[in-house]
Design an enzyme around this catalytic site. Structure first.
Site, PDB file in Angstrom:
ATOM      1  N   ARG A 106      -0.710  10.938  -5.135  1.00  0.00           N
ATOM      2  CA  ARG A 106      -1.405   9.758  -4.608  1.00  0.00           C
ATOM      3  C   ARG A 106      -0.407   8.618  -4.442  1.00  0.00           C
ATOM      4  O   ARG A 106       0.307   8.262  -5.376  1.00  0.00           O
ATOM      5  CB  ARG A 106      -2.519   9.344  -5.579  1.00  0.00           C
ATOM      6  CG  ARG A 106      -3.287   8.129  -5.100  1.00  0.00           C
ATOM      7  CD  ARG A 106      -4.578   7.931  -5.864  1.00  0.00           C
ATOM      8  NE  ARG A 106      -4.377   7.448  -7.212  1.00  0.00           N
ATOM      9  CZ  ARG A 106      -5.369   7.066  -8.026  1.00  0.00           C
ATOM     10  NH1 ARG A 106      -6.622   7.157  -7.635  1.00  0.00           N
ATOM     11  NH2 ARG A 106      -5.107   6.630  -9.248  1.00  0.00           N
ATOM     12  N   VAL A 177       2.634   4.197   1.705  1.00  0.00           N
ATOM     13  CA  VAL A 177       3.672   4.785   2.562  1.00  0.00           C
ATOM     14  C   VAL A 177       3.641   6.321   2.493  1.00  0.00           C
ATOM     15  O   VAL A 177       3.811   7.008   3.493  1.00  0.00           O
ATOM     16  CB  VAL A 177       5.055   4.231   2.134  1.00  0.00           C
ATOM     17  CG1 VAL A 177       6.198   5.062   2.695  1.00  0.00           C
ATOM     18  CG2 VAL A 177       5.180   2.774   2.577  1.00  0.00           C
ATOM     19  N   GLY A 179       1.290   8.738   2.129  1.00  0.00           N
ATOM     20  CA  GLY A 179       0.362   9.436   3.012  1.00  0.00           C
ATOM     21  C   GLY A 179       0.549   9.005   4.454  1.00  0.00           C
ATOM     22  O   GLY A 179       0.600   9.833   5.361  1.00  0.00           O
ATOM     23  N   TYR A 470      -6.577  10.417   9.915  1.00  0.00           N
ATOM     24  CA  TYR A 470      -8.006  10.122   9.782  1.00  0.00           C
ATOM     25  C   TYR A 470      -8.683  11.405   9.320  1.00  0.00           C
ATOM     26  O   TYR A 470      -9.515  11.995  10.010  1.00  0.00           O
ATOM     27  CB  TYR A 470      -8.591   9.616  11.106  1.00  0.00           C
ATOM     28  CG  TYR A 470      -8.073   8.261  11.542  1.00  0.00           C
ATOM     29  CD1 TYR A 470      -7.575   7.348  10.616  1.00  0.00           C
ATOM     30  CD2 TYR A 470      -8.091   7.861  12.875  1.00  0.00           C
ATOM     31  CE1 TYR A 470      -7.104   6.101  11.000  1.00  0.00           C
ATOM     32  CE2 TYR A 470      -7.627   6.613  13.273  1.00  0.00           C
ATOM     33  CZ  TYR A 470      -7.125   5.744  12.330  1.00  0.00           C
ATOM     34  OH  TYR A 470      -6.666   4.506  12.714  1.00  0.00           O
TER      35      TYR A 470
HETATM   36  P1  FDA Z   1      -3.233   8.812  -0.293  1.00  0.00           P
HETATM   37  O1  FDA Z   1      -2.465   8.407  -1.467  1.00  0.00           O
HETATM   38  O2  FDA Z   1      -4.691   9.069  -0.477  1.00  0.00           O
HETATM   39  O3  FDA Z   1      -2.524  10.043   0.397  1.00  0.00           O
HETATM   40  C1  FDA Z   1      -2.992  10.650   1.585  1.00  0.00           C
HETATM   41  C2  FDA Z   1      -2.492  12.101   1.646  1.00  0.00           C
HETATM   42  O4  FDA Z   1      -1.076  12.124   1.586  1.00  0.00           O
HETATM   43  C3  FDA Z   1      -2.974  12.940   0.463  1.00  0.00           C
HETATM   44  O5  FDA Z   1      -3.117  14.278   0.883  1.00  0.00           O
HETATM   45  C4  FDA Z   1      -1.826  12.823  -0.516  1.00  0.00           C
HETATM   46  O6  FDA Z   1      -1.767  13.892  -1.440  1.00  0.00           O
HETATM   47  C5  FDA Z   1      -0.619  12.816   0.420  1.00  0.00           C
HETATM   48  N1  FDA Z   1       0.491  12.067  -0.163  1.00  0.00           N
HETATM   49  C6  FDA Z   1       0.470  10.770  -0.567  1.00  0.00           C
HETATM   50  N2  FDA Z   1       1.668  10.426  -1.038  1.00  0.00           N
HETATM   51  C7  FDA Z   1       2.472  11.497  -0.934  1.00  0.00           C
HETATM   52  C8  FDA Z   1       3.830  11.739  -1.276  1.00  0.00           C
HETATM   53  N3  FDA Z   1       4.593  10.795  -1.817  1.00  0.00           N
HETATM   54  N4  FDA Z   1       4.347  12.979  -1.045  1.00  0.00           N
HETATM   55  C9  FDA Z   1       3.565  13.959  -0.509  1.00  0.00           C
HETATM   56  N5  FDA Z   1       2.270  13.771  -0.170  1.00  0.00           N
HETATM   57  C10 FDA Z   1       1.730  12.552  -0.377  1.00  0.00           C
HETATM   58  N6  FDA Z   1      -3.818   5.000   9.788  1.00  0.00           N
HETATM   59  C11 FDA Z   1      -3.121   4.586  10.876  1.00  0.00           C
HETATM   60  O7  FDA Z   1      -2.363   5.369  11.457  1.00  0.00           O
HETATM   61  N7  FDA Z   1      -3.177   3.300  11.292  1.00  0.00           N
HETATM   62  C12 FDA Z   1      -3.949   2.376  10.673  1.00  0.00           C
HETATM   63  O8  FDA Z   1      -3.990   1.220  11.081  1.00  0.00           O
HETATM   64  C13 FDA Z   1      -4.713   2.790   9.535  1.00  0.00           C
HETATM   65  N8  FDA Z   1      -5.504   1.908   8.875  1.00  0.00           N
HETATM   66  C14 FDA Z   1      -6.240   2.325   7.785  1.00  0.00           C
HETATM   67  C15 FDA Z   1      -7.072   1.425   7.111  1.00  0.00           C
HETATM   68  C16 FDA Z   1      -7.829   1.857   6.021  1.00  0.00           C
HETATM   69  C17 FDA Z   1      -8.713   0.862   5.301  1.00  0.00           C
HETATM   70  C18 FDA Z   1      -7.772   3.195   5.615  1.00  0.00           C
HETATM   71  C19 FDA Z   1      -8.611   3.681   4.456  1.00  0.00           C
HETATM   72  C20 FDA Z   1      -6.937   4.090   6.266  1.00  0.00           C
HETATM   73  C21 FDA Z   1      -6.182   3.670   7.359  1.00  0.00           C
HETATM   74  N9  FDA Z   1      -5.351   4.559   8.044  1.00  0.00           N
HETATM   75  C22 FDA Z   1      -4.627   4.125   9.126  1.00  0.00           C
HETATM   76  C23 FDA Z   1      -5.285   5.966   7.624  1.00  0.00           C
HETATM   77  C24 FDA Z   1      -4.102   6.172   6.672  1.00  0.00           C
HETATM   78  O9  FDA Z   1      -2.920   6.243   7.424  1.00  0.00           O
HETATM   79  C25 FDA Z   1      -4.278   7.495   5.888  1.00  0.00           C
HETATM   80  O10 FDA Z   1      -5.468   7.473   5.168  1.00  0.00           O
HETATM   81  C26 FDA Z   1      -3.077   7.752   4.965  1.00  0.00           C
HETATM   82  O11 FDA Z   1      -3.016   9.115   4.650  1.00  0.00           O
HETATM   83  C27 FDA Z   1      -3.178   6.950   3.692  1.00  0.00           C
HETATM   84  O12 FDA Z   1      -2.033   7.098   2.911  1.00  0.00           O
HETATM   85  P2  FDA Z   1      -2.097   6.702   1.365  1.00  0.00           P
HETATM   86  O13 FDA Z   1      -0.787   6.967   0.770  1.00  0.00           O
HETATM   87  O14 FDA Z   1      -2.703   5.351   1.226  1.00  0.00           O
HETATM   88  O15 FDA Z   1      -3.213   7.710   0.855  1.00  0.00           O
END
Ligand code: FDA
Length: 529
Positions: A106, A177, A179, A470
């Site tokens: 995460r 960053v 995800g 998404y």
């Molecule tokens: P999270 O931590 O939940 O990870 C997402 C996925 O990536 C999971 O499968 C996780 O296991 C994996 N992962 C995370 N970190 C990792 C690492 N270090 N190594 C390997 N795997 C890893 N998208 C977009 O293109 N443009 C936009 O403007 C937006 N805006 C936006 C707004 C809001 C409110 C939300 C909820 C989402 C978006 N998104 C978006 C979508 C966003 O790009 C997508 O949800 C990403 O996967 C989020 O990454 P996080 O690290 O926050 O999520």
């Protein structure tokens, strides 16, 4: 009698499950504790429900962004590890492999289906929050960014260094960053500078054997895969190195709304013919929702289309472009605000004018709502009658919103196979469907699925493409436990990645043949056919 037998069986299975989870937990904790002791690592990065229940719970909840997964989560993690260095990640991988627990990684926790923090099988979370250093090299205009950083932190740090450097990625500052970069990364300067993955030039990843590698040592196949194919199928990405892009000191933003009574349908229809072809310095994004009609006193609803836009330049250069290509919108200078790029990131994140930039550093904004999202790609303009049908759906559902994000420009200059993100030339725009609600009910998910069925004739086909970031489990999913066949994963894989899915499977087979890194939509190795 029959009822008693079923009840007994249920309790038996539940107890077996509980015993299995408890022993997995004990074994994992014992293993990781001794690993950490051996390497003189601090124990303060291991959180379990038993050793520090309050911190465990607050760390778990702090990045839980979607109420859909707060109470219905089938299992809580056996432990949450918040590593401060690479060796702690290696130890976690070692112990998870040894004791058969799944790892969920995460970063920002924004996964639409909660895949970074929920699971059906015993699992641990590697939460990257302590690994979020950002270092910028102003000589070569690059940055090393650890994956636990948020977009807000990235933008803030770049702006501290320079007024003319930026990075093309998403609008929500709390997105992580890890995800976001590994799955695509579309934002307000993407028509000029592409998406995040187009600007990644190096990475550090730890694979299923605990080996750490950079671009040179991981090889070009794996480096290709983690730029759009999602990091999580291949390892734990610790950091990305990116090229920063050059932007003018002053940019122009506007947010102009029109209702049906102000010709919204015709404007949206026309927008489809110009939004992907217009000057690439201009990104005209559309937000569409149902609102109470300002013209009606009887509470009637109307559709409002908001043209939320960024121009990489000054208002005096923007107005002639709009007058020539989209005069119907009637944009005037008074609608526009000139500001710096960093101020524009606050504007698009919805902060009021004058908000301190420090808000970009706030990692823990909570969304106390239920949420479901879906996506589509549009390659032919949707006819007016199709749009009107969509408006009828929006009028049915209070918490609904559509985003139409234009493509073209730099997005189209890259070939479909250059990175796993295949949505390039030929796409006019991407649709993001969203619905939020506050009281649990299946009605809202049914609504978004009905709308998605309605739009099928108007969007890309064979495959009906979708944006990996998404995430949408409706379009297909793997088995909860164990191996998933190529055939089963193809159902969702070709929608996200088109033919790049086959190369992703080959890379997975090469780097993680035992399918250690897996989730509900991870790329399977060929051996699990
Ligand atoms: P999270 O931590 O939940 O990870 C997402 C996925 O990536 C999971 O499968 C996780 O296991 C994996 N992962 C995370 N970190 C990792 C690492 N270090 N190594 C390997 N795997 C890893 N998208 C977009 O293109 N443009 C936009 O403007 C937006 N805006 C936006 C707004 C809001 C409110 C939300 C909820 C989402 C978006 N998104 C978006 C979508 C966003 O790009 C997508 O949800 C990403 O996967 C989020 O990454 P996080 O690290 O926050 O999520």
């Amino acid at each position: 009698m029959k009822f008693h037998c079923i009840t007994f069986l249920f309790f038996l299975l539940a107890n077996i499950f509980l015993l299995k989870a408890t022993s997995a937990q004990n074994n994992f904790i014992e293993c990781i504790t001794s690993q950490f002791q051996a390497s003189n690592s601090t124990q303060n990065v291991i959180y379990t429900p038993r050793n520090n229940a309050a911190s465990y719970s607050s760390i778990y909840q702090s990045f839980l962004r979607n109420l859909r997964f707060s109470s219905t989560s089938p299992q809580r993690p056996l432990a949450i590890i918040t590593p401060t260095n690479e060796s702690e990640i290696q130890a976690t991988i070692h112990c998870s492999r040894k004791h058969g627990t799944q790892i969920k990684v995460r970063s920002g926790g924004h996964d639409y289906e909660g895949l970074s923090y929920i699971s059906q099988t015993p699992f641990v979370i590697v939460d990257m929050r302590n690994l979020r250093a950002i270092s910028i090299d102003t000589q070569e205009n690059t940055a090393w960014i650890q994956t636990g950083a948020t977009l807000g932190e990235v933008y803030y740090t770049i702006a501290e260094t320079s007024r003319t450097l930026a990075f093309p990625a998403g609008v929500c500052p709390t997105v992580g960053v890890g995800g976001h970069f590994s799955g695509g990364g579309y934002g307000m300067i993407s028509r000029k500078h592409g998406i995040a993955v187009d600007n990644i030039i190096d990475a550090i990843i730890i694979n299923a054997n605990g080996q750490i590698s950079n671009r040179d040592s991981m090889g070009e196949d794996l480096f290709w895969a983690i730029r759009g194919g999602g990091g999580t199928s291949f390892g734990i990405v610790v950091a990305f190195k990116v090229n920063l892009v050059t932007i003018p000191e002053t940019v122009t933003v506007f947010n102009v709304s029109r209702t049906l009574e102000q010709n919204a349908t015709q404007l949206v229809h026309k927008w489809q013919y110009i939004s992907d072809k217009i000057d690439e310095n201009l990104l005209l994004r559309l937000f569409i929702s149902s609102v109470r009609s300002p013209a009606a006193s009887n509470g009637n609803r109307t559709i409002q289309a908001s043209f939320t836009s960024l121009f990489l330049g000054r208002v005096e250069d923007l107005i002639p472009i709009m007058e020539q290509k989209f005069p119907e919108l009637g944009l005037v200078e008074q609608d526009c605000i000139e500001m710096s790029w960093i101020e524009s990131t606050l504007f698009f994140a919805g902060f009021p004018n004058g908000t301190s930039l420090d808000v970009l550093l706030n990692r823990t904004q909570q969304n106390s709502v239920y949420f479901k999202g879906k996506s589509d790609y549009v390659r032919e303009p949707i006819p007016e009658h199709g749009l009107q049908g969509i408006w009828n759906y929006l009028n049915e559902e209070n918490g609904s919103q559509l985003q139409f994000s234009p493509y073209g420009g730099a997005l189209s200059t890259v070939s479909e196979s250059e990175t796993p993100f295949p949505h390039r030339s030929g796409n006019i725009f991407m649709i993001h469907y969203a619905v939020v609600w506050t009281t649990d009910s299946p009605r809202h998910i049914n609504w978004i699925r009905r709308l998605y069925s309605y739009t099928a004739p108007f969007v890309s086909k064979s495959p009906r493409a979708a944006y990996f970031n998404y995430r949408d489990l409706d379009i297909g999913r793997n088995n909860n436990e164990g191996n998933t066949s190529y055939r089963q994963a193809s159902v969702w894989g070709f929608k996200y990645f088109k033919n790049n899915f086959n190369r992703l499977v080959r890379v997975k087979t090469m780097v993680d043949p035992s399918n250690f890194f897996r989730n509900e939509q991870s790329v399977p190795p060929l051996s699990s056919n």
